[in-house]
Structures are given as C-alpha cells and as structure tokens.
Design an enzyme around this catalytic site. Structure first.
Site, PDB file in Angstrom:
ATOM      1  N   GLY A   1       0.863  -1.179   0.000  1.00 46.97           N
ATOM      2  CA  GLY A   1       0.000   0.000   0.000  1.00 46.97           C
ATOM      3  C   GLY A   1       0.898   1.228   0.000  1.00 46.97           C
ATOM      4  O   GLY A   1       1.864   1.302   0.787  1.00 46.97           O
TER       5      GLY A   1
ATOM      6  N   GLN B   1      -5.702  -9.027  -2.238  1.00 48.30           N
ATOM      7  CA  GLN B   1      -5.691  -7.991  -1.189  1.00 48.30           C
ATOM      8  C   GLN B   1      -7.118  -7.599  -0.789  1.00 48.30           C
ATOM      9  O   GLN B   1      -7.358  -7.190   0.341  1.00 48.30           O
ATOM     10  CB  GLN B   1      -4.939  -6.731  -1.678  1.00 48.30           C
TER      11      GLN B   1
ATOM     12  N   ASP C   1      -1.571   4.810  -6.298  1.00 46.09           N
ATOM     13  CA  ASP C   1      -0.128   4.702  -6.039  1.00 46.09           C
ATOM     14  C   ASP C   1       0.677   5.869  -6.590  1.00 46.09           C
ATOM     15  O   ASP C   1       1.730   6.208  -6.049  1.00 46.09           O
ATOM     16  CB  ASP C   1       0.410   3.387  -6.612  1.00 46.09           C
TER      17      ASP C   1
ATOM     18  N   ARG D   1      10.085  -1.296  -5.104  1.00 45.72           N
ATOM     19  CA  ARG D   1       8.838  -1.244  -5.881  1.00 45.72           C
ATOM     20  C   ARG D   1       8.803   0.096  -6.610  1.00 45.72           C
ATOM     21  O   ARG D   1       9.013   1.135  -5.990  1.00 45.72           O
ATOM     22  CB  ARG D   1       7.600  -1.376  -4.964  1.00 45.72           C
TER      23      ARG D   1
END
Ligand code: MRU
Length: 341
Positions: free
Chosen positions: A50, A199, A240, A92
């Site tokens: 997240g 998720q 994101d 990431r």
C-alpha cells in the site's frame, strides 16, 4: 478486533514493526525488522504494502538502520544513508510515496550535516516520526472530506486494499467509509477479491469486517453485473501515483472499474494524499508499472496450479485510469477535480 498500527516504530529496540500482511486473514503476526535486507524483502514480498504504508515503513526503517551505523564521519554517514535509501526505493517502482518519504528523510539529514553525526541522527528521527504522524492526520482528513460523498444506505465498491492496512491506520479509500460509519450512516462495501494476491478478499474484507462494516467479497469479474444490478452507489479506490494531468495508477483492475462506472453512471472517486501526486510526471503514460512474477498468477495463493503450466503469464501489478474517468480525487485538502489538483 482493533488492529494494531500497520507500520510502527519500536524506538527502544530500534526496530520497524509491521503486520505481516501475507499471513492475513489467518494469523495476525508482527514482524520486527532491523536489517536492510529484511526491510527490502518485506516490501518486495508485500508483507507491508500500500503506497502510504511503504512510504512510512521506508522512513521509519531508515531511522532504525541509521541508529546502527558505526560511521562517525558525517560525509560517510550520509553516503550510507543515501545508499540504504536507494536500496529501499528500488524495491517497488510505482508508488510515489516510497521515493517521496525517502527523499524527505535524506534531505533532512543533509540539511543537518553541519552539526555533525549527532545532529544528523536527530534530524532523521524527527523527519521519520513526522512522516508517520502526518500519514495518520492526512488519512483522517481524507475520511472527513470524503464521508460527505456517502449517504446512509449506500453501498461502495472498492478494489485491492486502501484501508488501514495500506497506511499507518485508517487508510485512504476506506477512510470515508470508516468516517461515515462512525457518524452513524449505514454503509456497506463490495470488495473485489483482487487477483492474483487477493488484497481485497484477504485484507479489505478482514479489516472492514473486524470494524463491523457489512462487506461482501466478489470475484473481480463480477463487478459489472453487480453495478448493472443498481446496487453500487459509488466506487472508492486508493492510488499509487497520480500524474500532473490527473491520470492515476492503482492496483490493476481499477481501470476496469472506472470504465464500468462511467457506463453505469456511478461516481468514481480516487482517495489519495498529496504525497502520492507526482507533478514531475506529465501523464499516466510516463508512470512505471511494476510487473510481478508470473508465479503469483500461476500458483501463489492456491494449493493446486491456477493456470496451465505451459502458458505464459502477464502480471502487471497496476494500471492507469485516465483523468477523464475520475469524478474527483478525495485528498487531505478537500475533494478536487482531476484537472485542479
Ligand atoms: O500491490 P499493492 O497491494 O501494494 O497495491 C496497493 C494498491 O494498489 C493500493 O490501492 C494503493 O497503494 C493505495 S493504498 C492507500
């Protein structure tokens, strides 16, 4: 059950304490991380995930790491901090919050350099705690600003997890839902299971039901028929990275929901803090989309193969929703049009 904070600091032990999200909903396990490799692995493997949560984890993690540096020379201390920051940032690529938080900590450290290593250490601690505390306040504000978009009796659809497990607490997309429920509104949620790592089914449904919120898990490919049935009042998702033109990258499947929402005339809201907005990235085309191991699709969450062994797998973790499909962004500064962020 009231969940502990997703990401926390044990300031005595100098450890980054996270809920291991790969074990949910089966077991609530807290991991105490103290090395760079443990922290990088936790982010890569989605033990902590997240966008806001990984930003805070990197900031608190850098503080814990820097407390263990033996370097007494300010220059070499800062070089090591920058290298650890780069390693965390490489875990990431899509979430803006990761580089944003690391950039803040390393900049605060550099600004304190003239005071020597002691001053740099204080600055790192102070900035990391500030980032954590701001995350809590910002998520609360997103909830307050977004709850007015929910009427009593509404059912909200969401994808992935953008709740308390995706931030320090409360989250972004689920914050207006928590706020509405606390103010006495009857609100229910359709949570897409969110293939391949589930998720939605594992995390969103877990935290919402633990908070007493009426939640129904649906397979991702059920979204259209549930919308067509007239049961969805609004879609709320997290995000994101938002580009300067309002295009937004979020968990793969978000674009599908935005297209469907437009077709069925359902408002589509993205909830995000300003730390997720990347004004240096012109449009969604410039956002780097993480591609993850095909084994996640083939087998990860299943006991038997979920895809034919000889088939190729394409497994992007995110997709980009163009600004024109987004009704509004719910931010800590209010509800904003994608064209006026
Ligand atoms: O791959 P994940 O689980 O890290 O993806 C997370 C999401 O897509 C969330 O919706 C996003 O980070 C926003 S969280 C408030």
């Amino acid at each position: 059950m009231k969940l502990p904070q997703t990401v926390a600091l044990d300031d005595k032990a100098k450890t980054l304490d996270i809920i291991d999200q790969t074990r949910l909903p089966g077991e609530l396990v807290i991991l105490k991380l103290s090395t760079l490799s443990e922290m990088c692995e936790a982010i890569k493997l989605l033990k902590v995930r997240g966008a806001p949560a990984i930003g805070v984890a990197a900031a608190l993690g850098l503080y814990c790491l820097s407390e263990r540096y033996a370097e007494s020379d300010t220059g070499t201390f800062l070089t090591r901090l920058a290298a650890d920051g780069e390693a965390l940032n490489a875990t990431r690529p899509t979430a803006k919050n990761l580089s944003w938080a690391i950039g803040r900590v390393t900049a605060a450290a550099a600004a304190a350099a003239s005071g020597g290593v002691g001053a740099v250490k204080d600055a790192v601690r102070c900035e990391a705690l500030k980032i954590r505390d701001e995350d809590i306040a910002v998520c609360k504000a997103i909830g307050v600003n977004g709850e007015g978009l929910i009427r009593s009796g509404d059912a909200v659809m969401t994808v992935c997890n953008a709740g308390s497990l995706a931030a320090v607490e409360r989250g972004t997309a689920l914050a207006p839902i928590y706020e509405a429920a606390e103010r006495g509104k009857a609100v229910s949620v359709f949570a897409l299971e969110t293939r391949p790592l589930l998720q939605g089914a594992r995390l969103t449904a877990f935290e919402l039901t633990e908070a007493g919120i009426d939640t129904t898990v649906i397979c991702d490919n059920t979204a259209a028929s549930v919308m067509a049935s007239g049961r969805v009042s609004a879609v709320f998702t997290g995000c994101d990275r938002v580009a300067a033109n309002g295009d937004a990258a979020n968990k793969v499947g978000t674009l599908m929901l935005a297209v469907l929402a437009k077709h069925f005339r359902i408002p589509f809201y993205i909830c995000a803090p300003y730390s997720t907005i990347d004004f240096d990235t012109k449009s969604g085309k410039d956002i780097v989309i993480e591609e993850r191991d095909g084994e996640e699709v083939r087998s990860a969450m299943y006991k038997s193969p979920a895809a034919a062994p000889k088939a190729k797998i394409y497994n992007p973790a995110f997709d980009v929703t163009p600004a024109e499909l987004i009704t509004a962004f719910v931010t800590e500064k209010g509800v904003k049009s994608p064209k006026n962020l």
